[in-house]
Scaffold this motif. Sequence first.
Motif, PDB file in Angstrom:
ATOM      1  N   THR A  29       0.784  -1.139   0.427  1.00  0.00           N
ATOM      2  CA  THR A  29       0.551  -0.310  -0.081  1.00  0.00           C
ATOM      3  C   THR A  29       0.928   1.839   0.422  1.00  0.00           C
ATOM      4  O   THR A  29       0.310   2.108  -1.005  1.00  0.00           O
ATOM      5  N   ARG A  30       1.580   1.213   1.131  1.00  0.00           N
ATOM      6  CA  ARG A  30       2.753   2.049   1.215  1.00  0.00           C
ATOM      7  C   ARG A  30       3.316   2.876  -0.574  1.00  0.00           C
ATOM      8  O   ARG A  30       4.012   3.947  -1.109  1.00  0.00           O
ATOM      9  N   LEU A  31       4.225   1.508  -1.003  1.00  0.00           N
ATOM     10  CA  LEU A  31       4.568   2.254  -2.516  1.00  0.00           C
ATOM     11  C   LEU A  31       3.434   2.966  -3.754  1.00  0.00           C
ATOM     12  O   LEU A  31       4.294   3.499  -4.120  1.00  0.00           O
ATOM     13  N   ILE A 121      16.653 -15.834   3.416  1.00  0.00           N
ATOM     14  CA  ILE A 121      17.589 -15.434   1.922  1.00  0.00           C
ATOM     15  C   ILE A 121      17.772 -16.754   0.390  1.00  0.00           C
ATOM     16  O   ILE A 121      19.144 -17.598   1.813  1.00  0.00           O
ATOM     17  N   PRO A 122      16.898 -16.507  -0.051  1.00  0.00           N
ATOM     18  CA  PRO A 122      17.571 -18.272  -0.899  1.00  0.00           C
ATOM     19  C   PRO A 122      18.536 -18.706  -1.353  1.00  0.00           C
ATOM     20  O   PRO A 122      18.970 -17.368  -1.882  1.00  0.00           O
ATOM     21  N   PRO A 123      19.448 -19.180  -1.698  1.00  0.00           N
ATOM     22  CA  PRO A 123      20.853 -19.160  -2.319  1.00  0.00           C
ATOM     23  C   PRO A 123      20.958 -18.267  -3.870  1.00  0.00           C
ATOM     24  O   PRO A 123      21.816 -18.318  -4.553  1.00  0.00           O
ATOM     25  N   HIS A 124      19.665 -18.451  -4.195  1.00  0.00           N
ATOM     26  CA  HIS A 124      20.227 -17.499  -5.699  1.00  0.00           C
ATOM     27  C   HIS A 124      20.129 -16.223  -5.867  1.00  0.00           C
ATOM     28  O   HIS A 124      19.922 -15.682  -6.757  1.00  0.00           O
ATOM     29  N   PHE A 125      19.009 -15.392  -4.507  1.00  0.00           N
ATOM     30  CA  PHE A 125      20.012 -14.467  -4.446  1.00  0.00           C
ATOM     31  C   PHE A 125      21.093 -13.878  -3.452  1.00  0.00           C
ATOM     32  O   PHE A 125      21.257 -12.986  -3.793  1.00  0.00           O
ATOM     33  N   ALA A 126      22.235 -15.246  -3.443  1.00  0.00           N
ATOM     34  CA  ALA A 126      23.436 -14.771  -3.163  1.00  0.00           C
ATOM     35  C   ALA A 126      23.760 -13.262  -4.129  1.00  0.00           C
ATOM     36  O   ALA A 126      23.759 -14.103  -5.270  1.00  0.00           O
ATOM     37  N   GLY A 127      24.897 -12.746  -2.766  1.00  0.00           N
ATOM     38  CA  GLY A 127      25.068 -12.025  -4.049  1.00  0.00           C
ATOM     39  C   GLY A 127      23.943 -10.256  -4.499  1.00  0.00           C
ATOM     40  O   GLY A 127      25.004  -9.853  -4.930  1.00  0.00           O
ATOM     41  N   ILE A 128      23.589 -10.565  -3.867  1.00  0.00           N
ATOM     42  CA  ILE A 128      22.275  -9.198  -4.701  1.00  0.00           C
ATOM     43  C   ILE A 128      21.538  -8.719  -3.332  1.00  0.00           C
ATOM     44  O   ILE A 128      21.246  -9.550  -1.941  1.00  0.00           O
ATOM     45  N   PHE A 129      22.147  -7.185  -3.354  1.00  0.00           N
ATOM     46  CA  PHE A 129      21.851  -7.138  -1.413  1.00  0.00           C
ATOM     47  C   PHE A 129      20.203  -6.867  -1.229  1.00  0.00           C
ATOM     48  O   PHE A 129      19.147  -5.869  -1.772  1.00  0.00           O
ATOM     49  N   ALA A 130      20.523  -7.040  -0.470  1.00  0.00           N
ATOM     50  CA  ALA A 130      18.966  -7.242   0.136  1.00  0.00           C
ATOM     51  C   ALA A 130      18.789  -5.875   1.566  1.00  0.00           C
ATOM     52  O   ALA A 130      19.480  -5.316   2.245  1.00  0.00           O
ATOM     53  N   ARG A 131      17.868  -5.862   1.543  1.00  0.00           N
ATOM     54  CA  ARG A 131      16.917  -4.511   2.294  1.00  0.00           C
ATOM     55  C   ARG A 131      15.936  -4.795   3.674  1.00  0.00           C
ATOM     56  O   ARG A 131      16.203  -5.811   3.883  1.00  0.00           O
ATOM     57  N   ASP A 132      16.950  -4.699   4.642  1.00  0.00           N
ATOM     58  CA  ASP A 132      16.536  -4.935   5.975  1.00  0.00           C
ATOM     59  C   ASP A 132      15.213  -4.943   6.864  1.00  0.00           C
ATOM     60  O   ASP A 132      15.529  -3.503   6.639  1.00  0.00           O
ATOM     61  N   MET A 133      14.524  -5.481   6.581  1.00  0.00           N
ATOM     62  CA  MET A 133      12.975  -4.302   7.438  1.00  0.00           C
ATOM     63  C   MET A 133      12.585  -5.275   8.623  1.00  0.00           C
ATOM     64  O   MET A 133      11.972  -5.241   8.444  1.00  0.00           O
ATOM     65  N   ARG A 134      13.715  -5.735   9.270  1.00  0.00           N
ATOM     66  CA  ARG A 134      12.738  -6.759  10.345  1.00  0.00           C
ATOM     67  C   ARG A 134      12.697  -5.653  11.490  1.00  0.00           C
ATOM     68  O   ARG A 134      12.005  -5.776  12.592  1.00  0.00           O
ATOM     69  N   LYS A 135      12.713  -5.071  11.574  1.00  0.00           N
ATOM     70  CA  LYS A 135      13.026  -3.717  12.531  1.00  0.00           C
ATOM     71  C   LYS A 135      11.725  -2.600  12.434  1.00  0.00           C
ATOM     72  O   LYS A 135      11.807  -2.025  11.648  1.00  0.00           O
ATOM     73  N   GLU A 136      10.247  -2.521  13.029  1.00  0.00           N
ATOM     74  CA  GLU A 136       9.286  -2.165  12.693  1.00  0.00           C
ATOM     75  C   GLU A 136       9.557  -0.247  13.131  1.00  0.00           C
ATOM     76  O   GLU A 136       8.699  -0.282  12.357  1.00  0.00           O
ATOM     77  N   ASP A 137      10.657  -0.404  13.891  1.00  0.00           N
ATOM     78  CA  ASP A 137      10.836   1.343  14.227  1.00  0.00           C
ATOM     79  C   ASP A 137      11.191   1.560  13.256  1.00  0.00           C
ATOM     80  O   ASP A 137      11.549   2.798  12.811  1.00  0.00           O
ATOM     81  N   ILE A 139      10.895   0.909   9.681  1.00  0.00           N
ATOM     82  CA  ILE A 139       9.543   0.267   8.076  1.00  0.00           C
ATOM     83  C   ILE A 139       9.666   1.731   7.126  1.00  0.00           C
ATOM     84  O   ILE A 139      10.348   1.415   5.961  1.00  0.00           O
ATOM     85  N   ASP A 140       9.628   3.357   7.905  1.00  0.00           N
ATOM     86  CA  ASP A 140       9.619   3.917   7.411  1.00  0.00           C
ATOM     87  C   ASP A 140      10.539   4.552   6.506  1.00  0.00           C
ATOM     88  O   ASP A 140      10.642   5.013   5.306  1.00  0.00           O
ATOM     89  N   GLY A 141      12.350   4.080   6.689  1.00  0.00           N
ATOM     90  CA  GLY A 141      13.296   4.574   6.571  1.00  0.00           C
ATOM     91  C   GLY A 141      13.608   3.241   5.200  1.00  0.00           C
ATOM     92  O   GLY A 141      14.000   3.508   4.253  1.00  0.00           O
ATOM     93  N   SER A 142      13.305   2.260   5.225  1.00  0.00           N
ATOM     94  CA  SER A 142      12.660   1.325   4.722  1.00  0.00           C
ATOM     95  C   SER A 142      12.218   1.137   3.471  1.00  0.00           C
ATOM     96  O   SER A 142      12.824   1.411   2.184  1.00  0.00           O
ATOM     97  N   VAL A 143      11.144   1.888   3.376  1.00  0.00           N
ATOM     98  CA  VAL A 143      10.373   1.600   2.085  1.00  0.00           C
ATOM     99  C   VAL A 143      10.634   3.322   1.433  1.00  0.00           C
ATOM    100  O   VAL A 143      10.247   2.993   0.164  1.00  0.00           O
ATOM    101  N   GLU A 144      11.202   3.727   2.306  1.00  0.00           N
ATOM    102  CA  GLU A 144      12.143   5.060   1.669  1.00  0.00           C
ATOM    103  C   GLU A 144      13.059   4.799   0.194  1.00  0.00           C
ATOM    104  O   GLU A 144      13.167   5.723  -0.621  1.00  0.00           O
ATOM    105  N   LEU A 145      13.677   3.947   0.930  1.00  0.00           N
ATOM    106  CA  LEU A 145      15.028   3.624   0.163  1.00  0.00           C
ATOM    107  C   LEU A 145      14.025   2.247  -0.744  1.00  0.00           C
ATOM    108  O   LEU A 145      14.739   2.410  -1.601  1.00  0.00           O
ATOM    109  N   LEU A 146      13.410   1.545  -0.061  1.00  0.00           N
ATOM    110  CA  LEU A 146      13.072   1.087  -1.897  1.00  0.00           C
ATOM    111  C   LEU A 146      12.442   1.888  -2.652  1.00  0.00           C
ATOM    112  O   LEU A 146      12.798   1.547  -4.173  1.00  0.00           O
ATOM    113  N   LEU A 147      11.387   3.054  -1.724  1.00  0.00           N
ATOM    114  CA  LEU A 147      11.385   3.436  -3.741  1.00  0.00           C
ATOM    115  C   LEU A 147      12.255   3.816  -4.357  1.00  0.00           C
ATOM    116  O   LEU A 147      12.187   4.266  -5.654  1.00  0.00           O
TER     117      LEU A 147
END
Length: 293
Positions: A29-31, A121-137, A139-147
């Motif tokens: 929804t945010r996206l 993270i599944p093995p075939h995504f090894a080497g692809i930069f992954a965004r850490d969204m484990r902390k609820e506080d 989330i806003d910053g993580s969504v911004e970085l996704l955008l």
Amino acid sequence: MSSIKIPSAIISYSWDSEEHKTWVREIATRLRRNGVDVKLDQWHVKHGQSLTQLMEKEIVECDYVIIVCTPNYYQKSLKRQGGVGYEQQIISGHIASGVSREKFIPVVRKGEFESGFNCAIPPHFAGIFARDMRKEDAIDGSVELLLRNIFGDLLHVVPEIGKRPNWREQWEEFKGLRLATMDLDGYELLSGLAQHHRTPDTFYMPEENDRQVLDEGDFVKLMFNIKLDEDLNNPENDRFFCERMWVIVTGCNGPYYTGLLSNVPITSDEQKSLSIGDEVIFLPEHVIDIETD
């Protein structure tokens, strides 16, 4: 007039729990509210319709595939179980056929980045930069970085490449500079950083970043240890006076700052080694206070 293309994305995730499905829907929804045409099974698949058909179509057609990684997603991906397993076959085929890895954006919702029992993270995504969204506080910053990633508006811009340093010119500029010494100049500067390390709770010290980027015209406070008189027969009787005085910054050469003493020393009547207007050479570690315009 050509219209601006709206980026599209499909979200791949496992149905770990109702809470997890709600979290995924909120991210989607945010996206969408920020200009991304997000496809989500919870919105786009009606009862009786095929979930796999949606994924087959959108993984191919969408600009991005956002993979919400959890330990459950990892296990289903490895074992090729259910919808997640089917989606991974499609995604793996795309990667193997040469589709740009930038199309796939893993985000870690739960679990660990490293391989092991709790890996997300599944093995075939090894080497692809992954965004850490484990902390609820966070989330806003993580969504911004996704955008920012989706729109190509990265947070940190690559600096322009400057000219190659002229080492000889730089050396000529500061090779004659040196810190004052007691035997040659009748005074020396005391390290504010050393004093701060001795008494960190009581001795104020500006942040290192501030001390490293002084500009011409800034005022800095330094600690001067000044020799008042000298007993050649018994150096233990030499008298010294420690005074904190302000210096106006005039430039920076290599590791050194140059400045002019802007105080009249209290010891002016007892010593001739240091007067207002004298040039002072110092390092960031000597700065114990900063005043800027």
